[in-house]
Design a protein around this motif. Structure first.
Motif, PDB file in Angstrom:
ATOM      1  N   MET A   1      -4.491   5.381   8.252  1.00  0.00           N
ATOM      2  CA  MET A   1      -4.666   3.967   8.519  1.00  0.00           C
ATOM      3  C   MET A   1      -5.647   3.343   7.515  1.00  0.00           C
ATOM      4  N   TRP A   2      -6.706   4.062   7.201  1.00  0.00           N
ATOM      5  CA  TRP A   2      -7.700   3.567   6.247  1.00  0.00           C
ATOM      6  C   TRP A   2      -7.069   3.351   4.872  1.00  0.00           C
ATOM      7  N   ASN A   3      -6.229   4.285   4.448  1.00  0.00           N
ATOM      8  CA  ASN A   3      -5.568   4.162   3.144  1.00  0.00           C
ATOM      9  C   ASN A   3      -4.640   2.962   3.107  1.00  0.00           C
ATOM     10  N   GLU A   4      -3.915   2.730   4.208  1.00  0.00           N
ATOM     11  CA  GLU A   4      -3.040   1.554   4.274  1.00  0.00           C
ATOM     12  C   GLU A   4      -3.847   0.268   4.180  1.00  0.00           C
ATOM     13  N   PHE A   5      -5.000   0.268   4.873  1.00  0.00           N
ATOM     14  CA  PHE A   5      -5.857  -0.917   4.817  1.00  0.00           C
ATOM     15  C   PHE A   5      -6.368  -1.151   3.403  1.00  0.00           C
ATOM     16  N   LYS A   6      -6.785  -0.096   2.718  1.00  0.00           N
ATOM     17  CA  LYS A   6      -7.268  -0.244   1.347  1.00  0.00           C
ATOM     18  C   LYS A   6      -6.170  -0.779   0.441  1.00  0.00           C
ATOM     19  N   LYS A   7      -4.941  -0.263   0.607  1.00  0.00           N
ATOM     20  CA  LYS A   7      -3.829  -0.758  -0.208  1.00  0.00           C
ATOM     21  C   LYS A   7      -3.606  -2.247   0.038  1.00  0.00           C
ATOM     22  N   PHE A   8      -3.686  -2.643   1.301  1.00  0.00           N
ATOM     23  CA  PHE A   8      -3.480  -4.052   1.644  1.00  0.00           C
ATOM     24  C   PHE A   8      -4.620  -4.920   1.122  1.00  0.00           C
ATOM     25  N   ALA A   9      -5.857  -4.501   1.374  1.00  0.00           N
ATOM     26  CA  ALA A   9      -7.017  -5.331   1.055  1.00  0.00           C
ATOM     27  C   ALA A   9      -7.234  -5.492  -0.443  1.00  0.00           C
ATOM     28  N   PHE A  10      -6.828  -4.507  -1.220  1.00  0.00           N
ATOM     29  CA  PHE A  10      -7.098  -4.580  -2.645  1.00  0.00           C
ATOM     30  C   PHE A  10      -5.878  -4.926  -3.477  1.00  0.00           C
ATOM     31  N   LYS A  11      -4.836  -5.408  -2.815  1.00  0.00           N
ATOM     32  CA  LYS A  11      -3.689  -5.922  -3.564  1.00  0.00           C
ATOM     33  C   LYS A  11      -4.131  -7.186  -4.274  1.00  0.00           C
TER      34      LYS A  11
END
Length: 140
Positions: A1-11
């Motif tokens: 979940m953390w990795n998905e959030f990082k991918k989303f937040a840093f797009k």
């Protein structure tokens, strides 16, 4: 979940949006200052010294007992509304002009980047050779 959030937040789009929101907030403060400090005083001066912030319709006046307020004033502050409408119109016009400028720039870039139309293709080498052969046969 953390990795998905990082991918989303840093797009790129999310970061661009965050920068846009911050810039929009700062731009809103500048426009509010322009309206409050420049436009409305001039408009008030032109309208015989009218102060828009103090314009209101009092439905029931305040009831005072000396310096103490027993019942607060009930009023419709339409002057603030007028000021906010002017504020909105300036922001809307500014955004409209900015978007129009961006779209015009995008069109220019698209025209520059568009490949030049290809020259119409002539007959192939085989077709030319066949025509030459046929012409030579006719001359003989």
């Amino acid at each position: 979940m953390w990795n998905e959030f990082k991918k989303f937040a840093f797009k790129g789009n999310v970061l661009d949006m965050a920068v846009g929101v911050i810039m929009g907030g700062a731009f809103g403060k500048i426009v509010t200052s322009v309206v409050n400090d420049l436009i409305m005083p001039v408009l008030g001066f032109l309208l015989s010294g009218m102060d828009f912030k103090s314009m209101k319709y009092v439905m029931s006046p305040a009831i005072m007992d000396g310096d103490t307020v027993v019942k607060a004033e009930a009023a419709i502050a339409y002057g603030n509304f007028i000021q906010n409408v002017v504020d909105f119109l300036i922001v809307a016009a500014s955004i409209f002009l900015f978007i129009k400028l961006i779209n015009k720039s995008k069109e220019k870039l698209a025209k520059q980047e568009a490949p030049a139309p290809e020259a119409p293709k002539g007959p192939s080498q085989e077709q030319l050779l066949t025509e030459i052969r046929d012409l030579l046969k006719e001359k003989q």
